[in-house]
Scaffold this motif. Structure first.
Motif: not given
Lengths: 438, 311
Positions: B82-108
């Protein structure tokens, strides 16, 4: 200020002259930490810790004010706001790590400062007031640190608040109503959190005010020194600036390096993992421990386990407060006229036993209670009280001190044949060329 | 007077402490402490040798991405972040488009309000959203999990002693209580074996944990980067990912730390030199060298006198 030869302030330019005539702040600063404050020339590095404590207070106030802009003292959101600071606020993590470890940094410095005062007899005449104001600062620091630790509203915050405010309930009759009054409820909750935040913000400024009083009181007799011999004439002293400002500059550098190692590489090493779990009144942590700087007092508190006339809990609370309050009376407990322990062969042994004893108390204060750690805390707490209340008065009566050096300058020069003239008065050295040109 | 009162107070405290000491010593001898099964069977976490554990350590981005995949496919079913935001996934090496796709397809989906009717509804996650929780509230979480509450994982590594090593050990530490033997070769006492809905794990403080083994078989997750997904590998990767979620700024902290160190070291050396320079003749006899040396001055004067030069 303190000595007849202290140089009066001379404005260097018209603006400072103008200001000095209307509001003599430059004169005040010059006399307090500038060329106008003569300081014994033989101070060792332990005399750096006063300035370092001031630096630590400044760091805490500055980082604290900025953290206060992002923190909210709402029981349902305090924990989250701290995580917001760590994740979403620009450089928030630096601010928080500095503030969090800065408390430990402050206490570490102050403990060294206090033990320096104990070793070199800084509590003796004519500096009793300086020492007592120092103890007042220390008590205020403890209150501030405790309330600050509650603010993140983690498990250890909550249960620490529960335990510490529980001290008051040990007082007969008025204890429980007093505790409820102080907390604003039967257990720590919104009321307690808001008032702790308010007081945590207030107390550092009261500390600052007492620091000003302390420096004021210090500058009447002037700084003590490692021999404990009084300053006799001008060649015993050097002006604070540039000599001690330069030395403090180096001291600050070393202290900040050590501090930064903790802030940047070991930020969790002094904390407790349970404080990364949000406060939950229904779940008690397996092992409630305060921060390391309270361990010795926690050990004293827990050492009393027998209801002898008074309940054990009341004994513990009384002893814990007494262990700090007795420091106010040191001047009268220690009747030896010799200030520096270096010249007190018998007391010197007891002093180092005390240092070890406080470390043992610290160890016992954080350990799980077992028969062994309990016995350890009882023996160590007994020595703590015996040291100050029984041994110190007796030793100071029967001890035969070593001969003192005749003067500060004599002790500095180790018997070299010629004394170098005080700063500003040499007529021969290249370092004194500007003075010679006068 | 102060000394007399102090002496009496001192005697009082010392006396009561010694009484306590004796009472406790007698008690400890009469009732020697017994070792509990928890003490006999609990194991200290094993070190997984993670890359960030040194002062100069950095995360392994590929490992974080694999760990995220394990979280997404295994842990996220029950555990919130609950304290982690999707945008922080940048830190894993994903680019913005990839993070947007991850957020958009998140099961919940993220709880929201229907803009037309004002009724509660859900919408797809955005970059600025925190990871949505799998349960609406604690009651729902307990109801679905045999009355156990799956803890939030954002800070789990910081909230446990030994952090990621503990998580790694716990995930790989499930054993069969019936056949398990500790180092001394003893079986687990009957009363310490797991009850209904509990699972034996010697790395857990009281040996029985409500969480069923989450990572059970090799290949449970098919890694996007083709790494062989052994149980050990998956446990390691997800522990690394959870270390990242607990402190996404770790790499920045280490990097800033070195810059600060170098800055302070240079500053301190300069401060030391300034200090030595200012104090050069404050604590010892000044000996002057060169033309100002008194002996040299005297010699010059003598020569002048010899030649009869005045002054």
């Amino acid at each position: 200020m303190s000595f007849a030869w202290a140089k009066p302030y001379e404005p260097k330019n018209n603006f400072m002259k103008w200001l000095d005539e209307r509001l003599p702040v430059p004169r005040l600063v010059y006399g307090a930490v500038g060329g106008g404050y003569p300081v014994p020339r033989n101070l060792n590095y332990f005399w750096n810790f006063g300035v370092l404590a001031g630096l630590a207070l400044l760091i805490q106030i500055i980082t604290g004010i900025v953290l206060g802009m992002h923190y909210y003292s709402y029981a349902g959101g305090a924990f989250e706001s701290v995580e917001r600071i760590m994740r979403d606020v620009n450089a928030g993590w630096v601010l928080r790590y500095v503030h969090q470890n800065g408390a430990s940094f402050f206490f570490a410095i102050v403990y060294i400062h206090i033990f320096r005062g104990l070793y070199y007899g800084s509590y003796k005449a004519p500096r009793e007031m300086v020492w007592m104001l120092g103890i007042v600062i220390y008590l205020l620091m403890m209150a501030t640190a405790f309330m600050g630790y509650v603010l993140p509203w983690g498990q250890m915050s909550y249960w620490g608040a529960q335990v510490i405010t529980g001290f008051f309930s040990a007082i007969p009759i008025v204890g429980e109503p007093l505790r409820v009054f102080l907390l604003g409820g039967y257990a720590p909750d919104q009321a307690a959190l808001t008032r702790f935040f308010s007081l945590h913000y207030l107390l550092p400024f009261i500390i600052s005010a007492v620091v000003i009083l302390k420096i004021w009181a210090l500058h009447i007799p002037g700084s003590s020194n490692p021999t404990g011999v009084d300053v006799k004439d001008e060649k015993d002293t050097l002006p604070f600036h540039p000599f001690y400002t330069a030395k403090d500059g180096f001291g600050i550098g070393v202290a900040l390096i050590l501090f930064s190692i903790f802030v940047f590489f070991l930020p969790y090493s002094l904390g407790h993992p349970d404080n990364y779990v949000e406060a939950n009144p229904l779940v008690t942590p397996a092992h409630i421990v305060p921060e390391w700087y309270f361990w010795p007092f926690y050990a004293i508190l827990r050492a009393f386990t027998v209801d002898f006339i008074l309940p054990a809990k009341l004994w513990g609370v009384l002893a814990m407060f007494a262990s700090i309050l007795l420091l106010f009376f040191l001047t009268w407990l220690d009747r030896s006229p010799v200030r520096s322990t270096s010249y007190r062969p018998a007391y010197k042994i007891f002093f180092w036993v005390l240092v070890l004893d406080v470390m043992v108390l610290g160890y016992a204060g954080q350990a799980h209670i077992t028969p062994f750690t309990l016995a350890l805390s009882q023996v160590a707490a007994a020595y703590y009280f015996a040291h100050f209340l029984i041994i110190l008065p007796l030793v100071s009566k029967f001890e035969k001190p070593l001969p003192l050096p005749t003067s500060i300058s004599h002790s500095v020069l180790h018997g070299e044949k010629e004394e170098s003239a005080p700063f500003g008065l040499t007529r021969t050295g290249p370092a004194a060329a500007p003075a010679a040109a006068e | 007077m102060v000394r007399i009162i102090g002496f009496l107070i001192g005697l009082g405290f010392v006396g009561v402490l010694l009484i306590s000491l004796i009472v406790n010593a007698v008690d400890a001898i009469q009732n020697p402490p017994v070792h509990t099964a928890e003490e006999e069977f609990h194991l200290e976490p094993r070190s997984a040798g993670f890359s960030w554990q040194k002062p100069w350590g950095q995360f392994d981005e590929a490992q974080l991405q694999r760990g995220f995949q394990v979280y997404k496919e295994v842990c996220a079913a029950c555990h919130s972040l609950k304290f982690v935001s999707f945008y922080e996934l940048e830190g894993l090496g994903y680019n913005e488009a990839e993070i947007k796709a991850i957020a958009n397809q998140w099961a919940i989906e993220v709880p929201s309000v229907n803009p037309d009717t004002g009724e509660n509804s859900t919408r797809k996650a955005l970059l600025s959203d925190r990871f949505p929780s799998p349960y609406a509230n604690e009651t729902a979480a307990r109801a679905a999990n045999n009355n156990a509450l799956p803890p939030d994982l954002s800070l789990i590594v910081e909230a446990r002693d030994d952090g990621a090593d503990y998580i790694y050990s716990l995930l790989t530490g499930y054993r069969n209580a019936a056949t398990y033997r500790n180092e001394a070769g003893e079986p687990v006492p009957q009363e310490n074996r797991p009850g209904t809905g509990l699972h034996f794990n010697p790395y857990f403080a009281n040996l029985n944990i409500a969480m069923p083994p989450p990572i059970v078989s090799n290949g449970q997750v098919t890694y996007a980067d083709g790494t062989n997904a052994t149980v050990d590998q998956m446990a390691k990767d997800v522990s690394a990912f959870l270390r990242w979620t607990s402190e996404p700024n770790l790499e920045r902290r280490h990097a800033a730390g070195w810059a600060v160190m170098i800055f302070l070291l240079v500053g301190t050396v300069l401060a030391y030199l300034a200090y030595r320079n200012i104090w050069a003749n404050a604590k010892r006899e000044v000996s002057i060298r060169g033309p100002l040396e008194p002996a040299f001055q005297q010699r010059m004067q003598d020569q002048k006198d010899e030649r009869g030069i005045a002054g």
